[in-house]
Design a protein around this motif. Structure first.
Motif, PDB file in Angstrom:
ATOM      1  N   ASP A   1       0.802  -1.224   0.000  1.00 48.49           N
ATOM      2  CA  ASP A   1       0.000   0.000   0.000  1.00 48.49           C
ATOM      3  C   ASP A   1       0.836   1.276   0.000  1.00 48.49           C
ATOM      4  O   ASP A   1       0.275   2.374   0.002  1.00 48.49           O
ATOM      5  CB  ASP A   1      -0.908   0.030   1.234  1.00 48.49           C
TER       6      ASP A   1
ATOM      7  N   ASP B   1      -1.735  -6.503  -5.811  1.00 46.45           N
ATOM      8  CA  ASP B   1      -2.075  -5.085  -5.980  1.00 46.45           C
ATOM      9  C   ASP B   1      -0.905  -4.257  -6.498  1.00 46.45           C
ATOM     10  O   ASP B   1      -1.068  -3.056  -6.723  1.00 46.45           O
ATOM     11  CB  ASP B   1      -2.507  -4.483  -4.634  1.00 46.45           C
TER      12      ASP B   1
ATOM     13  N   ASP C   1     -15.029  -1.082   2.627  1.00 43.81           N
ATOM     14  CA  ASP C   1     -13.991  -0.152   2.180  1.00 43.81           C
ATOM     15  C   ASP C   1     -14.115   0.245   0.717  1.00 43.81           C
ATOM     16  O   ASP C   1     -13.153   0.755   0.136  1.00 43.81           O
ATOM     17  CB  ASP C   1     -12.605  -0.778   2.410  1.00 43.81           C
TER      18      ASP C   1
ATOM     19  N   ASP D   1     -11.150   2.258  -1.011  1.00 45.66           N
ATOM     20  CA  ASP D   1     -10.349   1.589  -2.039  1.00 45.66           C
ATOM     21  C   ASP D   1     -10.405   2.349  -3.361  1.00 45.66           C
ATOM     22  O   ASP D   1      -9.398   2.460  -4.072  1.00 45.66           O
ATOM     23  CB  ASP D   1     -10.839   0.153  -2.246  1.00 45.66           C
TER      24      ASP D   1
ATOM     25  N   ARG E   1      -8.457   1.450  -6.606  1.00 46.04           N
ATOM     26  CA  ARG E   1      -8.699   0.013  -6.593  1.00 46.04           C
ATOM     27  C   ARG E   1     -10.189  -0.296  -6.565  1.00 46.04           C
ATOM     28  O   ARG E   1     -10.979   0.455  -6.000  1.00 46.04           O
ATOM     29  CB  ARG E   1      -8.020  -0.638  -5.382  1.00 46.04           C
TER      30      ARG E   1
END
Length: 279
Positions: free
Chosen positions: A51, A109, A167, A171, A176
């Motif tokens: 992240d 991710d 979320d 996100d 995302r």
């Protein structure tokens, strides 16, 4: 307990204290508590890498270093940051492949942000970032092998799907979108731009079936826990009830924009802890 062990326990506990799982971990006997704090700390560190704002190649390299360190741990040459894990790995039979699966999940991710994955990819993501954590955890809790794996499968997916629903706006702000492509198409949403998707009037048609999928996983997890010793499932039961309460709040609030954040109130959290930890 040595001073070094006490210091390590306090350090891991401090790392985990901001977690919604902290209360569930804190009630465990010392060796189990230490192992769970270590698992949580590992997850936090690799998640922070995924992240971070660092360039993607740097994040990929940092995650690869964690893989190398896990391999070294299981070859009997743990690096300094995993030295404290040796006793837990041996005591509880923690599996190398589960640690590596967590790294693989966080890495999903990194090359590019996940956006509207197909259902198979979403399920793989949930398995890696949540159920793999569960597979480590159930060994610490002492569940029988088959029921432990089954509980990790269902509870991990239930918690992660609840996270995704909770979320969705946060996100999207990170670029995302974890909502499955098939559900978006069924709702008539053809794009995968997160900011557009979360503002679409059809979003509830995507989120409600995902909430039902999470509910079924919670139910299956309960079936496993109900046939095992209450002592062994105290911690996962608390985690399950806390996140099931979040899911219920999300469904009651609805998924149409604007969406207010949901939180389980302090008294409700205390009630869960009292009921499943102490009574």
């Amino acid at each position: 307990m040595s001073l070094e062990t006490a210091a390590a326990d306090a350090n891991y506990g401090t790392t985990a204290s901001g977690s919604s799982f902290y209360a569930a971990m804190r009630i465990l006997p010392r060796a189990q508590r230490q192992a769970m704090f270590q698992i949580y700390s590992f997850c936090r560190k690799v998640d922070d890498i995924a992240d971070s704002d660092a360039p993607r190649p740097e994040r990929l390299a940092a995650l690869q270093q964690w893989r190398d360190d896990i391999d070294a741990l299981y070859r009997g040459h743990p690096p300094a940051r995993l030295q404290d894990y040796v006793a837990s790995v041996r005591r509880f039979g923690l599996k190398r492949e589960d640690f590596l699966a967590i790294v693989d999940g966080m890495e999903m991710d990194v090359p590019q942000d996940i956006r509207a994955p197909d259902l198979a990819t979403l399920d793989l993501y949930c398995d890696r970032v949540a159920s793999a954590v569960g597979r480590l955890s159930v060994r610490v809790f002492g569940l029988p092998e088959n029921d432990g794996i089954l509980l990790a499968h269902h509870l991990g997916r239930a918690l992660q799907l609840t996270n995704i629903l909770r979320d969705v706006d946060e996100d999207a702000g990170l670029g995302r979108l974890y909502l499955p492509r098939e559900a978006l198409l069924l709702a008539g949403i053809t794009g995968d731009d997160p900011s557009r998707v979360i503002a679409d009037r059809g979003l509830p048609k995507v989120c409600l079936p995902l909430a039902e999928r999470a509910r079924i996983h919670f139910q299956k997890a309960d079936e496993v826990m109900n046939r095992n010793s209450r002592r062994m499932v105290r911690a996962p039961r608390i985690m399950s009830k806390y996140y099931h309460a979040i899911l219920d709040l999300l469904i009651a609030r609805g998924f149409q924009s604007p969406r207010a954040p949901v939180r389980v109130g302090k008294m409700a959290r205390i009630a869960i802890l009292l009921r499943y930890a102490l009574i």
